[in-house]
Design an enzyme around this catalytic site. Structure first.
Site, PDB file in Angstrom:
ATOM      1  N   LYS A 131       0.830  -1.353  -0.071  1.00 17.20           N
ATOM      2  CA  LYS A 131       0.191  -0.041  -0.187  1.00 17.20           C
ATOM      3  C   LYS A 131       0.856   1.218   0.087  1.00 17.20           C
ATOM      4  CE  LYS A 131      -2.014  -0.967   3.577  1.00 17.20           C
ATOM      5  NZ  LYS A 131      -1.272  -2.143   3.943  1.00 17.20           N
ATOM      6  N   ARG A 157      -9.856   1.445   8.139  1.00 19.91           N
ATOM      7  CA  ARG A 157      -9.656   0.063   8.354  1.00 19.91           C
ATOM      8  C   ARG A 157     -10.506  -0.576   9.031  1.00 19.91           C
ATOM      9  NH1 ARG A 157      -3.053  -1.219   9.060  1.00 19.91           N
ATOM     10  NH2 ARG A 157      -2.559   0.639   8.181  1.00 19.91           N
ATOM     11  N   ARG A 172      11.924  -6.152   4.545  1.00 21.34           N
ATOM     12  CA  ARG A 172      12.003  -4.631   4.601  1.00 21.34           C
ATOM     13  C   ARG A 172      12.717  -3.842   5.424  1.00 21.34           C
ATOM     14  NH1 ARG A 172       5.919  -1.966   5.376  1.00 21.34           N
ATOM     15  NH2 ARG A 172       5.758  -3.443   6.911  1.00 21.34           N
ATOM     16  N   ARG A 225      11.380  -2.717  10.927  1.00 23.49           N
ATOM     17  CA  ARG A 225      10.384  -1.948  11.624  1.00 23.49           C
ATOM     18  C   ARG A 225      10.123  -2.770  12.970  1.00 23.49           C
ATOM     19  NH1 ARG A 225       5.251   0.017   8.161  1.00 23.49           N
ATOM     20  NH2 ARG A 225       4.163  -1.015   9.900  1.00 23.49           N
ATOM     21  N   ARG A 261      -0.943  -8.997  12.766  1.00 20.33           N
ATOM     22  CA  ARG A 261      -1.187  -8.013  12.046  1.00 20.33           C
ATOM     23  C   ARG A 261      -2.153  -8.664  10.906  1.00 20.33           C
ATOM     24  NH1 ARG A 261       4.076  -5.169  10.712  1.00 20.33           N
ATOM     25  NH2 ARG A 261       2.778  -4.024   9.246  1.00 20.33           N
TER      26      ARG A 261
END
Ligand code: AP5
Length: 229
Positions: A27, A102, A141, A174, A185
């Site tokens: 996203k 969300r 990431r 992260r 998540r």
């Protein structure tokens, strides 16, 4: 052939596009590219919350415990945050909403905020990918703690390992990208956000699905196909 929203994105009044999808589906990557290509504002609520945490403001402190567990930050905090940003936006500027709404409650609140401003959501795009693709992306990431720029050890490496190309900051995993929090998540997405997609499917706002388990460039093309024509 250009879609009506696509034509408006380039030639007409500003539009509001909502990107929905599981964590790590792309996203932020696609939202940034789309906003840049269309001159729209990229509103990424995860980035706004992380900036609030870095700046040590109350919202950041309140959000931190939810984010570290991979849970959603309560709706009333999120709606206040987005209301502030959307209300300050120039009326001539479009928006790419990434990670908001969300929940159905957030969607209803957003509708109200946009209505007050004589605006509305013009298009919803749902980005889809299998869990194993998502987990691999998030493990790869690396994010800059200073400016928030995002890289990936598999497909989008910085020029110098561990250093941000844009600001020279240090790149790290992260905190909520550890495998246990990532699984939570994904569960939270299924539980809280899947009903939102059903809500949008029933609404008058057009909804498009884009297969996001392709290269960044191919997802961008597919997204542009539905958004930009
Ligand atoms: P947020 O930061 O929004 O996290 P998320 O939704 O879990 O999404 P991510 O940022 O993890 O992933 P993404 O889909 O943007 O993927 P990206 O482009 O980075 O939110 C964090 C937390 O804040 C939430 O858990 C919650 O606690 C809170 N929060 C935020 N909004 C909220 C709301 N509205 N309500 C309540 N709480 C809220 O890509 C991932 C990686 O893959 C990158 O390394 C990228 O380089 C790479 N990549 C991207 N596309 C591709 C591709 N096509 N091929 C290969 N690699 C790719």
């Amino acid at each position: 052939m250009a879609s009506p929203v696509g034509r408006r994105l380039r030639d007409g009044p500003p539009v509001v596009v909502i990107l929905v999808g599981p964590p790590g589906v792309g996203k932020g990557t696609q939202g940034g590219l789309l906003a840049e290509a269309t001159g729209s504002r990229h509103i990424a609520t995860g980035d706004l919350l992380r900036a609030a945490m870095r700046d040590g403001i109350d919202l950041g402190r309140e959000a931190q415990e939810f984010m570290s567990r991979g849970e959603l930050v309560p709706d009333q905090l999120m709606v206040g945050l987005v209301r502030d940003v959307v209300e300050k936006m120039d009326r001539d500027v479009g928006a790419v909403l990434d990670g908001f709404p969300r929940t159905v409650g957030q969607a209803e609140a957003l509708e109200g905020v946009l209505f007050e401003l004589d605006r509305k959501a013009d298009l919803v795009v749902v980005l889809e990918a299998d869990d194993d693709v998502i987990v691999k992306r998030m493990a790869g990431r690396r994010s800059c703690g200073q400016c928030g720029a995002v890289y990936n050890v598999h497909c989008s490496r910085p020029k110098q390992d561990g250093i941000c190309d844009q600001c020279g900051g240090v790149l790290t995993l992260r905190p909520d990208d550890d495998p246990v929090t990532v699984r939570n998540r994904i569960e939270v997405f299924r539980r809280e956000t899947t009903p939102l997609i059903g809500y949008f499917d029933e609404s008058p706002t057009p909804v498009h699905r884009v297969q996001a388990d392709q290269s960044v460039a191919d997802v961008q093309c597919a997204l542009w196909e539905v958004v930009g024509g």
